[in-house]
Write a protein that holds these residues in place. Structure first.
Motif, PDB file in Angstrom:
ATOM      1  N   ARG A   6      65.178 -53.589  41.519  1.00  0.00           N
ATOM      2  CA  ARG A   6      64.477 -54.288  42.639  1.00  0.00           C
ATOM      3  C   ARG A   6      65.300 -55.195  43.110  1.00  0.00           C
ATOM      4  O   ARG A   6      65.376 -55.307  44.382  1.00  0.00           O
ATOM      5  CB  ARG A   6      62.973 -54.274  42.302  1.00  0.00           C
ATOM      6  CG  ARG A   6      62.258 -53.197  42.021  1.00  0.00           C
ATOM      7  CD  ARG A   6      60.761 -53.484  41.882  1.00  0.00           C
ATOM      8  NE  ARG A   6      60.069 -52.638  41.423  1.00  0.00           N
ATOM      9  CZ  ARG A   6      59.435 -51.520  42.398  1.00  0.00           C
ATOM     10  NH1 ARG A   6      59.645 -51.577  43.620  1.00  0.00           N
ATOM     11  NH2 ARG A   6      58.710 -50.666  41.849  1.00  0.00           N
ATOM     12  N   VAL A   9      68.566 -54.191  44.770  1.00  0.00           N
ATOM     13  CA  VAL A   9      68.492 -53.545  46.078  1.00  0.00           C
ATOM     14  C   VAL A   9      68.113 -54.453  46.930  1.00  0.00           C
ATOM     15  O   VAL A   9      68.910 -54.552  48.330  1.00  0.00           O
ATOM     16  CB  VAL A   9      67.223 -52.143  45.990  1.00  0.00           C
ATOM     17  CG1 VAL A   9      66.996 -51.962  47.492  1.00  0.00           C
ATOM     18  CG2 VAL A   9      67.928 -51.262  45.069  1.00  0.00           C
ATOM     19  N   ASP A  13      70.621 -55.310  50.255  1.00  0.00           N
ATOM     20  CA  ASP A  13      70.161 -55.052  51.559  1.00  0.00           C
ATOM     21  C   ASP A  13      70.329 -56.562  52.423  1.00  0.00           C
ATOM     22  O   ASP A  13      70.722 -56.260  53.505  1.00  0.00           O
ATOM     23  CB  ASP A  13      68.756 -54.484  51.567  1.00  0.00           C
ATOM     24  CG  ASP A  13      68.480 -52.993  51.308  1.00  0.00           C
ATOM     25  OD1 ASP A  13      69.506 -52.458  51.177  1.00  0.00           O
ATOM     26  OD2 ASP A  13      67.470 -52.657  51.033  1.00  0.00           O
ATOM     27  N   GLN A  71      72.757 -48.662  55.365  1.00  0.00           N
ATOM     28  CA  GLN A  71      71.404 -49.213  55.072  1.00  0.00           C
ATOM     29  C   GLN A  71      70.525 -48.833  56.381  1.00  0.00           C
ATOM     30  O   GLN A  71      69.155 -48.660  56.039  1.00  0.00           O
ATOM     31  CB  GLN A  71      71.453 -50.947  55.287  1.00  0.00           C
ATOM     32  CG  GLN A  71      70.227 -51.273  54.824  1.00  0.00           C
ATOM     33  CD  GLN A  71      70.266 -53.143  55.030  1.00  0.00           C
ATOM     34  OE1 GLN A  71      71.274 -53.271  55.467  1.00  0.00           O
ATOM     35  NE2 GLN A  71      69.280 -53.610  54.534  1.00  0.00           N
ATOM     36  N   GLN A 155      71.301 -47.246  47.884  1.00  0.00           N
ATOM     37  CA  GLN A 155      70.538 -46.382  48.685  1.00  0.00           C
ATOM     38  C   GLN A 155      70.100 -45.212  47.504  1.00  0.00           C
ATOM     39  O   GLN A 155      69.356 -44.648  47.651  1.00  0.00           O
ATOM     40  CB  GLN A 155      71.385 -45.643  49.570  1.00  0.00           C
ATOM     41  CG  GLN A 155      71.780 -46.517  50.948  1.00  0.00           C
ATOM     42  CD  GLN A 155      70.385 -46.923  51.683  1.00  0.00           C
ATOM     43  OE1 GLN A 155      70.033 -47.825  51.810  1.00  0.00           O
ATOM     44  NE2 GLN A 155      69.825 -45.820  52.155  1.00  0.00           N
ATOM     45  N   LYS A 158      67.279 -46.292  45.915  1.00  0.00           N
ATOM     46  CA  LYS A 158      66.212 -46.115  46.952  1.00  0.00           C
ATOM     47  C   LYS A 158      65.517 -44.602  46.932  1.00  0.00           C
ATOM     48  O   LYS A 158      64.465 -44.216  47.160  1.00  0.00           O
ATOM     49  CB  LYS A 158      66.462 -46.617  48.273  1.00  0.00           C
ATOM     50  CG  LYS A 158      66.355 -48.195  48.238  1.00  0.00           C
ATOM     51  CD  LYS A 158      66.645 -48.246  49.902  1.00  0.00           C
ATOM     52  CE  LYS A 158      67.205 -49.642  50.192  1.00  0.00           C
ATOM     53  NZ  LYS A 158      67.514 -50.072  51.509  1.00  0.00           N
ATOM     54  N   ASP A 159      66.606 -43.682  46.899  1.00  0.00           N
ATOM     55  CA  ASP A 159      66.331 -42.246  47.055  1.00  0.00           C
ATOM     56  C   ASP A 159      65.694 -41.591  45.737  1.00  0.00           C
ATOM     57  O   ASP A 159      64.695 -40.982  45.956  1.00  0.00           O
ATOM     58  CB  ASP A 159      67.634 -41.364  47.386  1.00  0.00           C
ATOM     59  CG  ASP A 159      68.082 -41.764  48.907  1.00  0.00           C
ATOM     60  OD1 ASP A 159      67.475 -41.976  49.713  1.00  0.00           O
ATOM     61  OD2 ASP A 159      69.283 -41.481  48.969  1.00  0.00           O
ATOM     62  N   ARG A 162      62.268 -42.836  45.958  1.00  0.00           N
ATOM     63  CA  ARG A 162      61.025 -42.228  47.023  1.00  0.00           C
ATOM     64  C   ARG A 162      61.106 -40.848  46.188  1.00  0.00           C
ATOM     65  O   ARG A 162      59.723 -40.453  46.679  1.00  0.00           O
ATOM     66  CB  ARG A 162      62.181 -42.055  48.325  1.00  0.00           C
ATOM     67  CG  ARG A 162      61.457 -41.795  49.602  1.00  0.00           C
ATOM     68  CD  ARG A 162      62.200 -42.145  50.574  1.00  0.00           C
ATOM     69  NE  ARG A 162      62.432 -43.128  50.936  1.00  0.00           N
ATOM     70  CZ  ARG A 162      63.950 -43.668  51.195  1.00  0.00           C
ATOM     71  NH1 ARG A 162      64.781 -42.703  51.192  1.00  0.00           N
ATOM     72  NH2 ARG A 162      64.201 -44.897  51.208  1.00  0.00           N
ATOM     73  N   GLU A 167      58.523 -46.892  46.650  1.00  0.00           N
ATOM     74  CA  GLU A 167      59.132 -47.330  47.686  1.00  0.00           C
ATOM     75  C   GLU A 167      59.814 -48.376  47.283  1.00  0.00           C
ATOM     76  O   GLU A 167      59.361 -49.512  46.750  1.00  0.00           O
ATOM     77  CB  GLU A 167      58.258 -47.316  48.820  1.00  0.00           C
ATOM     78  CG  GLU A 167      58.832 -47.257  50.131  1.00  0.00           C
ATOM     79  CD  GLU A 167      59.759 -46.136  50.398  1.00  0.00           C
ATOM     80  OE1 GLU A 167      60.750 -46.240  50.932  1.00  0.00           O
ATOM     81  OE2 GLU A 167      59.267 -45.112  50.303  1.00  0.00           O
ATOM     82  N   LEU A 168      61.316 -48.528  47.221  1.00  0.00           N
ATOM     83  CA  LEU A 168      62.019 -49.890  47.049  1.00  0.00           C
ATOM     84  C   LEU A 168      62.301 -50.635  48.403  1.00  0.00           C
ATOM     85  O   LEU A 168      62.887 -49.605  49.279  1.00  0.00           O
ATOM     86  CB  LEU A 168      63.157 -49.495  46.118  1.00  0.00           C
ATOM     87  CG  LEU A 168      63.307 -49.154  44.850  1.00  0.00           C
ATOM     88  CD1 LEU A 168      64.510 -48.953  43.873  1.00  0.00           C
ATOM     89  CD2 LEU A 168      62.492 -50.305  44.083  1.00  0.00           C
ATOM     90  N   SER A 169      62.096 -51.777  48.482  1.00  0.00           N
ATOM     91  CA  SER A 169      62.636 -52.308  49.431  1.00  0.00           C
ATOM     92  C   SER A 169      62.655 -53.764  49.379  1.00  0.00           C
ATOM     93  O   SER A 169      62.252 -54.441  48.533  1.00  0.00           O
ATOM     94  CB  SER A 169      61.618 -52.193  50.842  1.00  0.00           C
ATOM     95  OG  SER A 169      60.595 -52.405  50.800  1.00  0.00           O
TER      96      SER A 169
END
Length: 169
Positions: A6, A9, A13, A71, A155, A158-159, A162, A167-169
């Protein structure tokens, strides 16, 4: 997902977001160089450096902006079938296809390091009349490839998240 992933990412990002915002304005540098070249062609003798410098600015613009484009999903995608898939199916397919991108970017970065070390070791210059040193633009290209590679790994995380319903952000 583990906290280390986390944090990775979020860091990548954030880095690519800010780098992308700065690089976005390089288009104005290129426009300025080409405008200067056009004015000088009508008024006086055109300088030798303008065309090649505009090309270098464009290379920096799209290479360093690659991570930002990845991104923000600003890349080209054929979505004839993709648009109809569920978000989970998209994430599964994306997590597989991003592996090919990571492989390609890894090879590109390896070649970039090799080419950059050659340029630094032997003082490689362009074959044009201006003959600038190639090492600075090759270093910028390697930085852009590295940022895009790091974003591709982010990514992937994140994929995978998902596809697992997170959800990663």
């Amino acid at each position: 997902m583990p906290n280390a992933i986390r944090r990775y990412v979020r860091l990548i990002d954030r880095t690519n977001h800010y780098v992308g915002l700065v690089v976005m304005y390089m288009i104005f540098l290129m426009i300025g160089i080409l405008l200067y070249s056009s004015i000088m062609k009508t008024v006086a003798i055109p300088p030798l450096w303008t065309l090649e410098m505009a090309q270098f600015a464009m290379v920096a613009y799209y290479m360093v902006g690659g991570g930002w484009a990845l991104q923000n999903d600003a890349h080209v995608r054929m979505d004839l079938i993709y648009a109809r898939w569920s978000p989970r199916t998209k994430a599964l397919v994306d997590s597989i296809t991003v592996l090919f991108l990571i492989f390609y970017l890894s090879l590109l970065l390896y070649g970039g390091f090799s080419s950059t070390s050659y340029a630094l070791k032997y003082g490689e210059t362009s074959y044009s009349a201006w003959s600038p040193y190639m090492a600075p633009i090759k270093i910028i290209m390697c930085i852009g490839i590295a940022l895009t590679l790091l974003q591709a790994v982010a990514q992937l995380f994140k994929d995978v998240a998902r596809a697992r319903g997170e959800e990663l952000s």
